[in-house]
Design a protein around this motif. Structure first.
Motif, PDB file in Angstrom:
ATOM      1  N   ARG A 150      42.731  62.631  23.170  1.00 27.53           N
ATOM      2  CA  ARG A 150      43.664  61.519  22.998  1.00 27.53           C
ATOM      3  C   ARG A 150      44.876  61.730  23.902  1.00 27.53           C
ATOM      4  NH1 ARG A 150      45.382  61.786  17.665  1.00 27.53           N
ATOM      5  NH2 ARG A 150      47.547  62.266  18.100  1.00 27.53           N
ATOM      6  N   ILE A 151      45.217  60.665  24.665  1.00 22.84           N
ATOM      7  CA  ILE A 151      46.365  60.732  25.581  1.00 22.84           C
ATOM      8  C   ILE A 151      47.552  60.074  24.890  1.00 22.84           C
ATOM      9  CG2 ILE A 151      47.194  60.173  27.889  1.00 22.84           C
ATOM     10  CD1 ILE A 151      44.277  59.933  28.773  1.00 22.84           C
ATOM     11  N   TYR A 214      43.128  60.113  36.137  1.00 20.28           N
ATOM     12  CA  TYR A 214      44.474  60.702  36.179  1.00 20.28           C
ATOM     13  C   TYR A 214      44.413  62.202  35.945  1.00 20.28           C
ATOM     14  CZ  TYR A 214      46.005  55.841  35.344  1.00 20.28           C
ATOM     15  OH  TYR A 214      46.209  54.482  35.428  1.00 20.28           O
ATOM     16  N   PHE A 215      45.567  62.853  36.200  1.00 24.27           N
ATOM     17  CA  PHE A 215      45.770  64.220  35.766  1.00 24.27           C
ATOM     18  C   PHE A 215      46.178  64.178  34.289  1.00 24.27           C
ATOM     19  CE2 PHE A 215      47.109  66.354  40.055  1.00 24.27           C
ATOM     20  CZ  PHE A 215      45.931  65.921  40.623  1.00 24.27           C
ATOM     21  N   VAL A 216      45.620  65.077  33.491  1.00 24.86           N
ATOM     22  CA  VAL A 216      46.028  65.184  32.088  1.00 24.86           C
ATOM     23  C   VAL A 216      46.325  66.646  31.768  1.00 24.86           C
ATOM     24  CG1 VAL A 216      44.727  63.159  31.319  1.00 24.86           C
ATOM     25  CG2 VAL A 216      43.643  65.419  31.258  1.00 24.86           C
ATOM     26  N   TYR A 236      49.328  62.277  30.129  1.00 23.60           N
ATOM     27  CA  TYR A 236      48.824  62.020  31.476  1.00 23.60           C
ATOM     28  C   TYR A 236      49.983  61.710  32.402  1.00 23.60           C
ATOM     29  CZ  TYR A 236      49.471  56.900  31.773  1.00 23.60           C
ATOM     30  OH  TYR A 236      49.998  55.631  31.890  1.00 23.60           O
ATOM     31  N   ASP A 237      49.750  61.859  33.676  1.00 27.22           N
ATOM     32  CA  ASP A 237      50.741  61.518  34.695  1.00 27.22           C
ATOM     33  C   ASP A 237      50.325  60.192  35.323  1.00 27.22           C
ATOM     34  OD1 ASP A 237      52.403  61.223  36.855  1.00 27.22           O
ATOM     35  OD2 ASP A 237      52.065  63.221  37.683  1.00 27.22           O
ATOM     36  N   PRO A 238      51.050  59.095  35.037  1.00 26.28           N
ATOM     37  CA  PRO A 238      50.647  57.780  35.556  1.00 26.28           C
ATOM     38  C   PRO A 238      50.697  57.684  37.074  1.00 26.28           C
ATOM     39  CG  PRO A 238      52.786  57.657  34.480  1.00 26.28           C
ATOM     40  CD  PRO A 238      52.245  59.006  34.173  1.00 26.28           C
TER      41      PRO A 238
END
Length: 361
Positions: A150-151, A214-216, A236-238
């Motif tokens: 879960r983000i 994305y990166f998480v 995450y990094d948008p």
């Protein structure tokens, strides 16, 4: 006449070939001692033509048997589900497993014909299959052993669409759109709470790339009453949409995933060699050498929604997993995928190390 008594087969073999117009009778090596009788009968009987018998070694493949007698025993005693069981080296079994006919022909050409007894490594057969499927199989994402991710900082709502490549080996295959959302499934093997040295995938405090997304970074691990990990809480990094960071930072692992809200359930059947020895024994002892890990069934897998439109036998590559095809027994409410072959030969490593946790994926 060099023989005083001949079995019916020996007596009829050469005459049948001559009457049917056979020019070259290709036999296995055990018929070499029968050739003098074959030739004598043709020379001394009124037959319309003169065929020639030649003997060659049988095709023997490691961890496989091609004897009809043994295969019949496996079917009759229920060690396999039938002649079309994907573990069987029959045309029906290979077809159901998704092995292309062209791959079989390529393997036979590579193996060649010889007079000396030998066993061809099964890895050669698998190489022919991979080489062909790599060019034609569309790529899809499937999570065989799901773990929820879960983000927390991802916006609520329906999520978004991302663009993915259908086949990097075939630019004409184009692109597809995949759904992304706040809740995802990743492979359970892609996370370790206490990672050893050399493990670069997801762990607490570590950042990884989600393929095409994305990166998480994992910040929290949720466990059930038994202490098992059931969910990962991440951020995450948008700015990394598409899988690259504007500031140039790198990650050491890229994971596949499926969106929880859009993924569909599937049963995945993982096939490994039917026997535990490269040259299984003949006779009754061969049953003791059956591989108990020849079939592993995963009933809670989640796959990309696009896989709902594939047809039985159609090849597909599950990214980072292997090549699969839809089983003919599948229905609208029950998708069953058979693994044709893994992306690499994990079975060889398992034999060498004895590590039962190594899977051929």
């Amino acid at each position: 006449m060099p023989f005083t008594r001949a079995p019916t087969y020996d007596f009829a073999h050469g005459q049948s070939d001559a009457i049917e117009g056979v020019t070259h009778s290709l036999c296995s090596l055990e018929f070499e001692d029968h050739r003098p009788l074959y030739d004598w009968l043709i020379d001394n009987l009124p037959v319309p033509s003169r065929p020639r018998q030649y003997e060659f070694a049988r095709l023997n493949i490691g961890y496989t048997v091609l004897s009809k007698r043994v295969l019949t025993q496996l079917v009759r005693h229920g060690h396999v589900t039938g002649w079309d069981d994907p573990r069987m080296p029959t045309l029906a079994g290979l077809r159901r497993r998704g092995v292309p006919a062209a791959a079989i022909r390529d393997f036979v050409r590579r193996a060649g014909i010889a007079r000396a007894h030998s066993v061809v490594d099964i890895a050669m057969f698998e190489h022919s299959i991979r080489e062909l499927l790599n060019k034609v199989a569309p790529r899809r994402m499937a999570v065989l052993r799901p773990l929820k991710l879960r983000i927390d900082n991802y916006p609520g709502g329906p999520g978004e669409e991302l663009v993915a490549v259908n086949n990097p080996e075939d630019p004409a295959a184009g692109m597809r759109r995949i759904r992304f959302g706040r809740e995802l499934y990743i492979e359970r093997d892609d996370f370790l709470e206490f990672p050893p040295k050399g493990f670069y995938r997801l762990a607490p405090g570590r950042e990884v790339r989600l393929r095409y997304a994305y990166f998480v970074t994992c910040h929290e691990v949720v466990k059930n009453a038994a202490g098992e990990v059931v969910e990962l809480i991440c951020t995450y990094d948008p700015e990394t949409r598409g899988g690259n960071a504007p500031d140039g930072r790198k990650v050491r692992a890229t994971l596949h995933w499926v969106a929880a809200a859009h993924a569909i359930s599937a049963e995945i059947r993982l096939y490994n060699p039917l026997f535990t020895r490269a040259e299984p024994a003949s006779g009754g002892d061969i049953i003791t050498e059956l591989n108990p890990m020849s079939l592993e069934t995963l009933i809670e897998s989640r796959v990309e929604a696009a896989l709902n439109t594939v047809t039985p036998g159609e090849p597909v590559q599950f990214e980072r997993q292997g090549y699969f095809c839809l089983d003919p027994l599948s229905g609208p409410d029950r998708l069953i995928f058979n693994r044709t072959v893994g992306l690499r030969d994990g079975w060889t490593r398992m034999r060498a190390t004895g590590d039962q946790s190594i899977r051929n994926i």
